[in-house]
Scaffold this motif. Structure first.
Motif, PDB file in Angstrom:
ATOM      1  N   ASN A  59       0.823  -1.212   0.000  1.00 55.07           N
ATOM      2  CA  ASN A  59       0.000   0.000   0.000  1.00 55.07           C
ATOM      3  C   ASN A  59       0.856   1.262   0.000  1.00 55.07           C
ATOM      4  N   ALA A  62       2.430   1.780  -3.435  1.00 57.15           N
ATOM      5  CA  ALA A  62       1.386   2.240  -4.352  1.00 57.15           C
ATOM      6  C   ALA A  62       1.087   3.724  -4.112  1.00 57.15           C
ATOM      7  N   VAL A  70      -4.906   3.924  -0.780  1.00 58.43           N
ATOM      8  CA  VAL A  70      -5.969   2.922  -0.946  1.00 58.43           C
ATOM      9  C   VAL A  70      -5.412   1.604  -0.434  1.00 58.43           C
ATOM     10  N   ASN A  71      -6.246   0.821   0.231  1.00 56.98           N
ATOM     11  CA  ASN A  71      -5.802  -0.482   0.733  1.00 56.98           C
ATOM     12  C   ASN A  71      -5.848  -1.500  -0.408  1.00 56.98           C
ATOM     13  N   TRP A  72      -4.877  -1.374  -1.310  1.00 55.31           N
ATOM     14  CA  TRP A  72      -4.849  -2.233  -2.493  1.00 55.31           C
ATOM     15  C   TRP A  72      -4.709  -3.705  -2.130  1.00 55.31           C
ATOM     16  N   TYR A  73      -3.940  -3.971  -1.099  1.00 62.32           N
ATOM     17  CA  TYR A  73      -3.695  -5.373  -0.763  1.00 62.32           C
ATOM     18  C   TYR A  73      -4.978  -6.070  -0.325  1.00 62.32           C
ATOM     19  N   ILE A  75      -7.915  -5.440  -1.419  1.00 67.34           N
ATOM     20  CA  ILE A  75      -8.664  -5.704  -2.650  1.00 67.34           C
ATOM     21  C   ILE A  75      -8.160  -6.992  -3.293  1.00 67.34           C
TER      22      ILE A  75
END
Length: 524
Positions: A59, A62, A70-73, A75
């Motif tokens: 994150n 990113a 954004v909490n991409w992980y 997702i």
């Protein structure tokens, strides 16, 4: 009821709710493909679960690219879980088709989704290898903790699918097919049932080392905004032996605490965009300490909830978090001195200095000297001006991030990422009276493994979780594990032998009934 169940199976797997007399083309090939994708999806889900210990790194990187948190992980985790669940459920329906001898006719939409799932796992693995290859060492380490339990799960799965294998064996048309099926199954069974002979885990041992001490990584960032006084106070409530932080120099040469560095170093954790218009991309040397301390360093934490932990805070704690500021190193030294807690830190911009007396090390050492804190409470980690710092502030506890450098300098304190040392190396270092601190350890399984290996301490974001552990999650005494392993194997073999005989008898009865129905009636 049976006909309804069959109809549901057909509807879910092939979207044919009525019985089909035709035999679909390449049905077994599609079932094999489904099995392959299911195994890949489950393996990818395991990798994502294990790498969750370091998910904040993803994150953060990113954010540096996109300038938006954004909490991409999370997702990725959700998508992976949905994919693995879908594939496994579809595989279960396929195996049930085989069990009740329904024709396998996978619907084209499922085939499309399976190809998309395969593409997703392939792209995820490729990205993992390209951008995060060191995390494979974490996956490798995880097997030392999980392998005994994965083996037990594999024994259960092997036992459950054995009846389908035996059914295929009994219904095979040629002797060669029968031999191939049984030989393959016996080889796989032997590998699964005997693999504990090759399992080597420090958590399968009689003697358990002392529990590693806890070091608060930027304080307690799951409970309060990182690198704020509230965060360090929260970590102190967890009983940490040391605070870990990051030190930078302001424009007026005052050390302050902030992890992010370089251009836009204030963007993630402060309201610099609102407070200093047009200066959000500035470097650390463009702000005085007084300017930095006018910034709000906590509102971002409540708003973005980086660890999904804000809901556990009370209203008073949320209000306090919302009003945190950027602390100076002097502020933290006062707290560390008062509560007799050690301090370890990184100097984020040390490599840019042109000499010791113009360096972050010099001003930091000077601030430490003025604070009056006991020198042995400072774990000095930055390597650039280590020997010069010793002259300014003698008595500091020297900490190294390289084994060879430590031995060459006569040191006995190592601070490294947890995956840079094997469990065997940790044990050997501890036998040689070397203190080993490992960072950053957040998950219980990893802390358990390092505990069993003998680590002295760990730097963690999750001090409140690790504090409550009274013993490792994965620890088993060798005799107990051997008893579990042998008992599970024996029960599995007995069940499989019973299923083999049952399938043999069932197949014999089926052929006998088929033969009777095919005999023509003789005329009277």
């Amino acid at each position: 009821m049976l006909s309804i169940s069959r109809s549901c199976l057909r509807g879910i797997y092939s979207c044919h709710w009525n019985s089909q007399n035709r035999r679909p083309n390449r049905a077994c090939c599609w079932l094999s493909f489904l099995s392959f994708v299911s195994i890949l999806a489950l393996s990818w889900m395991y990798v994502c679960f294990i790498a969750f210990n370091d998910h904040n790194d993803v994150n953060w990187h990113a954010f540096r690219t996109l300038k938006k948190w954004v909490n991409w992980y999370m997702i990725v985790m959700v998508v992976s879980a949905v994919l693995a669940t879908y594939c496994l459920l579809l595989l279960v329906f396929g195996l049930l088709h085989l069990a009740v001898r329904e024709p396998l006719d996978l619907h084209w939409l499922h085939k499309v989704f399976l190809f998309l799932g395969l593409l997703t796992v392939t792209l995820g693995t490729a990205g993992f290898c390209k951008e995060w290859i060191e995390e494979w060492q974490t996956v490798y380490m995880s097997f030392q903790a999980t392998a005994p339990f994965l083996q037990l799960g594999a024994v259960v799965a092997l036992t459950l699918i054995s009846w389908l294998v035996f059914q295929s064996h009994h219904t095979a048309q040629t002797a060669a097919s029968k031999v191939f099926i049984m030989l393959t199954f016996l080889v796989v069974s032997a590998a699964v049932l005997l693999c504990p002979l090759a399992i080597c885990s420090p958590c399968i041992a009689n003697n358990l080392p002392p529990k590693p001490a806890l070091v608060g990584h930027r304080g307690a960032p799951m409970l309060a905004p990182e690198n704020t006084m509230m965060s360090f106070r929260k970590s102190m409530e967890c009983g940490v032996v040391a605070f870990e932080t990051d030190v930078q120099l302001s424009k007026d040469m005052k050390p302050f605490l902030m992890h992010d560095n370089g251009p836009s170093f204030l963007l993630r954790t402060t309201d610099v965009k609102e407070k200093f218009l047009g200066r959000d991309a500035d470097m650390h040397a463009n702000f005085t300490l007084q300017e930095l301390q006018t910034l709000n360093a906590g509102e971002w934490f409540v708003r973005t909830d980086p660890f999904q932990s804000v809901s556990s805070l009370s209203k008073e704690e949320k209000r306090e978090a919302n009003n945190q500021t950027v602390p100076s190193l002097s502020d933290l030294l006062v707290m560390a001195k008062k509560y007799n807690v050690s301090l370890i830190f990184d100097l984020k911009n040390e490599k840019n200095s042109t000499g010791f007396h113009n360096s972050d090390s010099y001003y930091t050492a000077e601030t430490i000297e003025k604070s009056g804190i006991s020198p042995d409470k400072i774990w000095w980690l930055p390597p650039e001006y280590r020997h010069d710092v010793r002259k300014v502030t003698p008595g500091l506890k020297q900490v190294y991030n390289n084994v060879q450098e430590m031995y060459a300098d006569g040191g006995s304190f190592l601070n490294m990422k947890y995956s840079f040392l094997s469990t065997l190396e940790i044990s050997e270092l501890r036998k040689n009276n070397v203190s080993v601190n490992l960072w950053v350890v957040n998950e219980r399984w990893l802390f358990s493994l390092l505990w069993c290996s003998g680590a002295s301490s760990v730097t963690t974001n999750a001090c409140h979780i690790l504090k409550s552990m009274s013993k490792p999650d994965w620890h088993l005494e060798p005799n107990m594990y051997m008893g579990i392993w042998i008992s599970a194997d024996v029960m599995s073999l007995l069940l499989m032998f019973g299923l083999f005989l049952w399938q043999r008898r069932r197949n014999h009865v089926f052929h006998q009934n088929t033969s009777e129905r095919s005999v023509p009636l003789l005329p009277r």
